[in-house]
Design a protein around this motif. Structure first.
Motif, PDB file in Angstrom:
ATOM      1  N   SER A 148       0.783  -1.239   0.000  1.00 19.93           N
ATOM      2  CA  SER A 148       0.000   0.000   0.000  1.00 19.93           C
ATOM      3  C   SER A 148       0.816   1.291   0.000  1.00 19.93           C
ATOM      4  CB  SER A 148      -0.933   0.017   1.216  1.00 19.93           C
ATOM      5  OG  SER A 148      -1.738  -1.126   1.228  1.00 19.93           O
ATOM      6  N   TRP A 149       2.047   1.237   0.422  1.00 18.77           N
ATOM      7  CA  TRP A 149       2.836   2.457   0.539  1.00 18.77           C
ATOM      8  C   TRP A 149       3.705   2.674  -0.693  1.00 18.77           C
ATOM      9  CZ3 TRP A 149       5.145   3.724   5.981  1.00 18.77           C
ATOM     10  CH2 TRP A 149       4.132   3.680   6.932  1.00 18.77           C
ATOM     11  N   ASP A 150       3.842   3.923  -1.039  1.00 22.07           N
ATOM     12  CA  ASP A 150       4.758   4.344  -2.096  1.00 22.07           C
ATOM     13  C   ASP A 150       6.186   3.955  -1.684  1.00 22.07           C
ATOM     14  OD1 ASP A 150       6.688   6.765  -2.952  1.00 22.07           O
ATOM     15  OD2 ASP A 150       5.075   6.556  -4.443  1.00 22.07           O
ATOM     16  N   PRO A 151       7.047   3.569  -2.633  1.00 23.00           N
ATOM     17  CA  PRO A 151       8.429   3.204  -2.282  1.00 23.00           C
ATOM     18  C   PRO A 151       9.169   4.286  -1.487  1.00 23.00           C
ATOM     19  CG  PRO A 151       7.977   2.580  -4.540  1.00 23.00           C
ATOM     20  CD  PRO A 151       6.782   3.368  -4.065  1.00 23.00           C
ATOM     21  N   ARG A 152       8.891   5.550  -1.771  1.00 22.15           N
ATOM     22  CA  ARG A 152       9.556   6.625  -1.012  1.00 22.15           C
ATOM     23  C   ARG A 152       9.118   6.619   0.443  1.00 22.15           C
ATOM     24  NH1 ARG A 152       7.622  11.118  -5.037  1.00 22.15           N
ATOM     25  NH2 ARG A 152       5.912   9.658  -4.883  1.00 22.15           N
ATOM     26  N   MET A 153       7.855   6.317   0.677  1.00 19.85           N
ATOM     27  CA  MET A 153       7.349   6.234   2.048  1.00 19.85           C
ATOM     28  C   MET A 153       8.021   5.074   2.784  1.00 19.85           C
ATOM     29  SD  MET A 153       3.332   6.853   1.120  1.00 19.85           S
ATOM     30  CE  MET A 153       2.654   6.405   2.698  1.00 19.85           C
ATOM     31  N   ARG A 154       8.148   3.944   2.104  1.00 20.10           N
ATOM     32  CA  ARG A 154       8.809   2.786   2.718  1.00 20.10           C
ATOM     33  C   ARG A 154      10.262   3.107   3.058  1.00 20.10           C
ATOM     34  NH1 ARG A 154       6.016  -0.159  -1.434  1.00 20.10           N
ATOM     35  NH2 ARG A 154       7.949  -0.432  -2.556  1.00 20.10           N
ATOM     36  N   GLN A 155      10.946   3.784   2.146  1.00 19.22           N
ATOM     37  CA  GLN A 155      12.342   4.133   2.413  1.00 19.22           C
ATOM     38  C   GLN A 155      12.478   5.072   3.606  1.00 19.22           C
ATOM     39  OE1 GLN A 155      15.081   2.718   1.276  1.00 19.22           O
ATOM     40  NE2 GLN A 155      13.674   1.358   0.204  1.00 19.22           N
ATOM     41  N   GLN A 156      11.547   6.001   3.733  1.00 21.47           N
ATOM     42  CA  GLN A 156      11.575   6.933   4.869  1.00 21.47           C
ATOM     43  C   GLN A 156      11.392   6.203   6.194  1.00 21.47           C
ATOM     44  OE1 GLN A 156       8.712  10.023   3.139  1.00 21.47           O
ATOM     45  NE2 GLN A 156       9.856  11.177   4.672  1.00 21.47           N
ATOM     46  N   ILE A 157      10.427   5.286   6.263  1.00 21.55           N
ATOM     47  CA  ILE A 157      10.178   4.584   7.526  1.00 21.55           C
ATOM     48  C   ILE A 157      11.313   3.612   7.833  1.00 21.55           C
ATOM     49  CG2 ILE A 157       8.758   2.646   6.709  1.00 21.55           C
ATOM     50  CD1 ILE A 157       7.927   4.793   9.797  1.00 21.55           C
ATOM     51  N   ILE A 158      11.911   3.011   6.813  1.00 22.79           N
ATOM     52  CA  ILE A 158      13.068   2.134   7.024  1.00 22.79           C
ATOM     53  C   ILE A 158      14.236   2.943   7.575  1.00 22.79           C
ATOM     54  CG2 ILE A 158      14.839   0.758   5.836  1.00 22.79           C
ATOM     55  CD1 ILE A 158      12.528  -0.227   3.979  1.00 22.79           C
ATOM     56  N   ALA A 159      14.495   4.092   6.981  1.00 24.70           N
ATOM     57  CA  ALA A 159      15.585   4.955   7.455  1.00 24.70           C
ATOM     58  C   ALA A 159      15.339   5.394   8.894  1.00 24.70           C
ATOM     59  CB  ALA A 159      15.741   6.170   6.544  1.00 24.70           C
ATOM     60  N   TYR A 160      14.103   5.744   9.206  1.00 25.10           N
ATOM     61  CA  TYR A 160      13.770   6.141  10.572  1.00 25.10           C
ATOM     62  C   TYR A 160      14.020   4.980  11.533  1.00 25.10           C
ATOM     63  CZ  TYR A 160      11.031   7.029  14.722  1.00 25.10           C
ATOM     64  OH  TYR A 160      10.638   7.165  16.031  1.00 25.10           O
ATOM     65  N   CYS A 161      13.616   3.799  11.146  1.00 27.11           N
ATOM     66  CA  CYS A 161      13.797   2.614  11.973  1.00 27.11           C
ATOM     67  C   CYS A 161      15.289   2.341  12.220  1.00 27.11           C
ATOM     68  CB  CYS A 161      13.148   1.422  11.292  1.00 27.11           C
ATOM     69  SG  CYS A 161      13.308  -0.122  12.174  1.00 27.11           S
ATOM     70  N   GLN A 162      16.100   2.525  11.207  1.00 22.47           N
ATOM     71  CA  GLN A 162      17.533   2.270  11.330  1.00 22.47           C
ATOM     72  C   GLN A 162      18.238   3.323  12.164  1.00 22.47           C
ATOM     73  OE1 GLN A 162      18.432   1.942   7.135  1.00 22.47           O
ATOM     74  NE2 GLN A 162      18.264  -0.286   7.190  1.00 22.47           N
ATOM     75  N   GLN A 163      17.702   4.543  12.182  1.00 22.58           N
ATOM     76  CA  GLN A 163      18.308   5.619  12.965  1.00 22.58           C
ATOM     77  C   GLN A 163      17.860   5.594  14.415  1.00 22.58           C
ATOM     78  OE1 GLN A 163      17.263   9.241  10.970  1.00 22.58           O
ATOM     79  NE2 GLN A 163      18.439   8.734   9.153  1.00 22.58           N
ATOM     80  N   ASP A 164      16.579   5.318  14.639  1.00 21.69           N
ATOM     81  CA  ASP A 164      16.009   5.447  15.970  1.00 21.69           C
ATOM     82  C   ASP A 164      14.883   4.444  16.156  1.00 21.69           C
ATOM     83  OD1 ASP A 164      14.881   6.281  18.335  1.00 21.69           O
ATOM     84  OD2 ASP A 164      14.759   8.378  17.806  1.00 21.69           O
ATOM     85  N   GLY A 165      13.738   4.729  15.576  1.00 24.13           N
ATOM     86  CA  GLY A 165      12.594   3.833  15.625  1.00 24.13           C
ATOM     87  C   GLY A 165      11.846   3.801  16.939  1.00 24.13           C
ATOM     88  N   LYS A 166      12.216   4.652  17.881  1.00 25.55           N
ATOM     89  CA  LYS A 166      11.648   4.556  19.227  1.00 25.55           C
ATOM     90  C   LYS A 166      10.156   4.894  19.320  1.00 25.55           C
ATOM     91  CE  LYS A 166      12.894   9.152  20.817  1.00 25.55           C
ATOM     92  NZ  LYS A 166      13.676   9.931  21.726  1.00 25.55           N
ATOM     93  N   GLU A 167       9.611   5.600  18.345  1.00 25.70           N
ATOM     94  CA  GLU A 167       8.187   5.954  18.398  1.00 25.70           C
ATOM     95  C   GLU A 167       7.290   4.905  17.739  1.00 25.70           C
ATOM     96  OE1 GLU A 167       7.130  10.069  17.605  1.00 25.70           O
ATOM     97  OE2 GLU A 167       9.232  10.603  17.920  1.00 25.70           O
ATOM     98  N   LEU A 168       7.894   3.901  17.138  1.00 30.37           N
ATOM     99  CA  LEU A 168       7.121   2.813  16.552  1.00 30.37           C
ATOM    100  C   LEU A 168       6.737   1.813  17.639  1.00 30.37           C
ATOM    101  CD1 LEU A 168       9.223   2.125  13.348  1.00 30.37           C
ATOM    102  CD2 LEU A 168       6.914   3.092  13.419  1.00 30.37           C
ATOM    103  N   THR A 169       5.552   1.227  17.514  1.00 29.76           N
ATOM    104  CA  THR A 169       5.175   0.158  18.429  1.00 29.76           C
ATOM    105  C   THR A 169       6.122  -1.019  18.186  1.00 29.76           C
ATOM    106  OG1 THR A 169       3.641  -0.880  16.886  1.00 29.76           O
ATOM    107  CG2 THR A 169       2.731   0.847  18.337  1.00 29.76           C
ATOM    108  N   PRO A 170       6.255  -1.915  19.155  1.00 29.20           N
ATOM    109  CA  PRO A 170       7.140  -3.074  18.930  1.00 29.20           C
ATOM    110  C   PRO A 170       6.760  -3.873  17.679  1.00 29.20           C
ATOM    111  CG  PRO A 170       6.598  -2.897  21.249  1.00 29.20           C
ATOM    112  CD  PRO A 170       5.757  -1.872  20.538  1.00 29.20           C
ATOM    113  N   LEU A 171       5.479  -4.026  17.431  1.00 31.46           N
ATOM    114  CA  LEU A 171       5.038  -4.770  16.245  1.00 31.46           C
ATOM    115  C   LEU A 171       5.368  -4.021  14.962  1.00 31.46           C
ATOM    116  CD1 LEU A 171       3.654  -7.239  15.069  1.00 31.46           C
ATOM    117  CD2 LEU A 171       1.460  -6.092  15.428  1.00 31.46           C
ATOM    118  N   ALA A 172       5.144  -2.713  14.939  1.00 34.52           N
ATOM    119  CA  ALA A 172       5.471  -1.915  13.755  1.00 34.52           C
ATOM    120  C   ALA A 172       6.982  -1.947  13.510  1.00 34.52           C
ATOM    121  CB  ALA A 172       4.980  -0.481  13.922  1.00 34.52           C
ATOM    122  N   LEU A 173       7.756  -1.844  14.566  1.00 33.59           N
ATOM    123  CA  LEU A 173       9.219  -1.880  14.454  1.00 33.59           C
ATOM    124  C   LEU A 173       9.678  -3.213  13.852  1.00 33.59           C
ATOM    125  CD1 LEU A 173      11.911  -0.442  15.106  1.00 33.59           C
ATOM    126  CD2 LEU A 173      11.812  -1.543  17.345  1.00 33.59           C
TER     127      LEU A 173
END
Length: 69
Positions: A37-62
């Protein structure tokens, strides 16, 4: 898109799948939803966020975002 919006979207998706007792299966469901469902740019942004920090994601989302890599 702002990362805050993507975090909220990923967390909302994880809330939906969180009722699944098998958390591996739930993480796969979140991952597949984001992948479909997500645009590739959106996926890349959330992946980058996860690799940098990711602390605001739920454990399941992470867990799901980590599977996208």
């Amino acid at each position: 898109m702002h990362i805050e919006k993507l975090i909220k979207m990923a967390n909302d998706i994880s809330e939906f799948f969180n009722s699944e007792s098998d958390k591996e299966l739930a993480a796969e469901g979140v991952k597949n939803h984001i992948k479909r469902s997500w645009d590739p740019r959106m996926r890349q942004q959330i992946i980058a966020y996860c690799q940098q920090d990711g602390k605001e994601l739920t454990p399941l989302a992470l867990k799901a975002v980590q599977k996208l890599v």
